[in-house]
Design a protein around this motif. Structure first.
Motif, PDB file in Angstrom:
ATOM      1  N   ASN A  32      33.789  38.270  36.373  1.00 50.80           N
ATOM      2  CA  ASN A  32      32.876  37.545  37.263  1.00 50.80           C
ATOM      3  C   ASN A  32      31.744  38.472  37.712  1.00 50.80           C
ATOM      4  N   ILE A  51      30.230  38.471  40.626  1.00 50.23           N
ATOM      5  CA  ILE A  51      30.588  38.965  41.965  1.00 50.23           C
ATOM      6  C   ILE A  51      32.108  38.979  42.073  1.00 50.23           C
ATOM      7  N   VAL A  52      32.653  40.157  42.383  1.00 51.68           N
ATOM      8  CA  VAL A  52      34.113  40.321  42.514  1.00 51.68           C
ATOM      9  C   VAL A  52      34.417  40.804  43.924  1.00 51.68           C
ATOM     10  N   GLN A  53      35.348  40.138  44.568  1.00 52.13           N
ATOM     11  CA  GLN A  53      35.777  40.574  45.897  1.00 52.13           C
ATOM     12  C   GLN A  53      36.653  41.817  45.769  1.00 52.13           C
ATOM     13  N   ASP A  54      36.205  42.939  46.321  1.00 55.65           N
ATOM     14  CA  ASP A  54      36.968  44.187  46.207  1.00 55.65           C
ATOM     15  C   ASP A  54      38.257  44.106  47.015  1.00 55.65           C
ATOM     16  N   HIS A 109      26.983  44.819  42.608  1.00 58.82           N
ATOM     17  CA  HIS A 109      26.665  45.002  44.031  1.00 58.82           C
ATOM     18  C   HIS A 109      25.215  45.478  44.124  1.00 58.82           C
ATOM     19  N   TRP A 157      22.357  46.338  47.198  1.00 59.08           N
ATOM     20  CA  TRP A 157      22.137  46.428  48.640  1.00 59.08           C
ATOM     21  C   TRP A 157      20.957  47.337  48.944  1.00 59.08           C
ATOM     22  N   HIS A 191      30.993  42.534  38.232  1.00 61.56           N
ATOM     23  CA  HIS A 191      31.269  43.407  39.382  1.00 61.56           C
ATOM     24  C   HIS A 191      29.968  44.020  39.928  1.00 61.56           C
ATOM     25  N   SER A 242      38.407  41.477  35.864  1.00 65.50           N
ATOM     26  CA  SER A 242      37.633  40.272  36.138  1.00 65.50           C
ATOM     27  C   SER A 242      36.215  40.418  35.589  1.00 65.50           C
TER      28      SER A 242
END
Length: 306
Positions: A301, A303-306, A242, A244, A240, A299
Motif C-alpha cells: 500500500n 500509505i502504511v500505518q506503522d 511518508h 512531511w 510505504h 504491504s
C-alpha cells in the motif's frame, strides 16, 4: 538508503538580518507597552489597556521568534540529529496560540465594559494610540519582507500588524469620545479587535499545527509522485510513503521501492538520482530517503500505518 540534500544559500546572513529586525521591534514594543499601560490607567480606557496587553504579548512573541531564529542556526548533533530546525515552527505555533487567547480575553473584558460604561480621558488615549501606530508601523515594515516566506516571522508580523490596526481603532475611538462623548465605542472597538485577532491567529495556528503533526504539505500530491516514479522502467511498485515538512526550507520524503529485477547497487544509484531530481524540481522535495526492495513480502500500500 540515501539522503539527498538541496540547500539554499545565504541562509545564515539572512537569519542575522531577521534577528536584528526582531530586536529593533522588541525595543519599540517595550516602549509602547509601558507608555500604554500608564496611559490606560490614567485615562481609564479599556481599549488602551487591551492594546497594551496585546503589545505585551507582542513583546513575548517577538522574543520567542528571536530565540527561535537563533536556535534554528545551531548545528545538528548526536542527540539532536535534526538540530533545532523546528524551533521557528514551534515559535509560530506558540505565538498563534497566544494571539487567540489574548483576543478571547479582550472580548470578555469588552462585554463587561459594555455593561458598565465609564468616562474615559480621551486626550491621553489619542496621544498613546498615535505613538502605538508609529512604533508598530515601523516594526511591521521591518518584518514584512520575511513574513511571506517564514512562518515564524509571519507570526511576529501578524502580532504587530493587528496591533497597529488596534492602535488605529483606539485612535478613532479616542476622537469619537473627545468630540461626541460616545464612551461605549471603547468597548465596541475592543470587541472588533478581538474578533480580528482570532481570525488571523487561527489560520496560522492551523498551518503550524499541520507542520508539527507531520502532515503532507498542501501543495504535494502523493499519488502523483508515486505514479511518476512507477513510470521508471525498473520500478515495479512504490509503497510505504511518508512526506512531511521539517521547516520552511525542507520537505522530506521516504519510501520503499520494489524493483522488477535484483539490480546492482550502482544501477540503483542511477535510478535514485533520477527520482531525487524529479521530486525536487517538480515538487520541491529536497531530502529523499529510499529503501530498495526486490521480491520482499510486505504491504504494498502507498500509505502504511506503522
Amino acid at each position: 538508503m540515501d539522503h539527498h540534500h538541496h540547500h539554499n544559500g545565504h541562509h545564515h546572513d539572512h537569519a542575522n538580518l531577521k534577528g536584528r529586525n526582531l530586536l529593533i521591534s522588541i525595543v519599540l514594543n517595550v516602549v509602547i507597552t509601558v507608555a500604554q499601560v500608564i496611559g490606560g490607567v490614567i485615562s481609564g480606557s479599556l481599549a488602551l489597556l487591551s492594546d497594551a496587553l496585546h503589545n505585551f504579548s507582542d513583546v513575548l512573541s517577538l522574543i520567542i521568534s528571536y530565540v527561535a531564529t537563533k536556535l534554528a542556526k545551531r548545528k545538528a548533533s548526536i542527540d539532536r540529529t535534526f538540530g533545532y530546525k523546528r524551533a521557528e515552527i514551534l515559535a509560530a505555533f506558540i505565538n498563534a496560540s497566544t494571539l487567540v487567547v489574548v483576543a478571547i480575553f479582550l472580548m470578555i473584558e469588552a462585554v463587561k465594559r459594555l455593561m458598565e460604561p465609564q468616562e474615559i480621558g480621551s486626550n491621553l488615549v489619542i496621544i498613546m494610540s498615535f505613538i502605538g501606530i508609529v512604533a508598530n508601523g515601523l516594526s511591521v515594515l521591518l518584518l514584512k519582507k520575511d513574513s511571506s516566506s517564514n512562518m515564524n516571522m509571519k507570526s511576529a508580523y501578524l502580532h504587530l500588524l493587528t496591533d497597529m490596526m488596534a492602535s488605529i481603532a483606539v485612535l478613532i475611538g479616542g476622537i469619537l469620545m473627545k468630540f461626541f462623548q460616545i464612551y461605549w465605542v471603547d468597548a465596541v472597538l475592543t470587541m472588533v479587535i478581538g474578533m480580528y485577532l482570532v481570525y488571523m491567529g487561527y489560520d496560522l495556528l492551523k498551518e503550524s499545527t499541520k507542520v508539527l503533526m507531520l502532515f503532507t504539505p498542501k501543495s504535494i500530491e502523493v499519488q502523483e509522485i508515486v505514479n511518476s516514479i512507477c513510470e521508471l522502467e525498473a520500478v515495479k511498485n512504490v509503497h510505504h510513503v511518508h512526506i512531511w515538512q521539517l521547516n520552511e526550507e525542507e520537505i522530506h520524503m521516504e519510501a520503499h521501492i520494489d524493483f522488477m529485477e535484483d539490480i546492482k547497487l550502482s544501477e540503483f544509484d542511477v535510478i535514485l538520482e533520477q527520482i531525487e531530481e524529479h521530486v525536487y524540481h517538480r515538487h520541491g522535495i529536497n531530502h529523499v530517503n529510499i529503501q530498495p526492495e526486490y521480491d520482499k513480502c510486505d504491504s504494498k500500500n502507498v500509505i502504511v500505518q506503522d
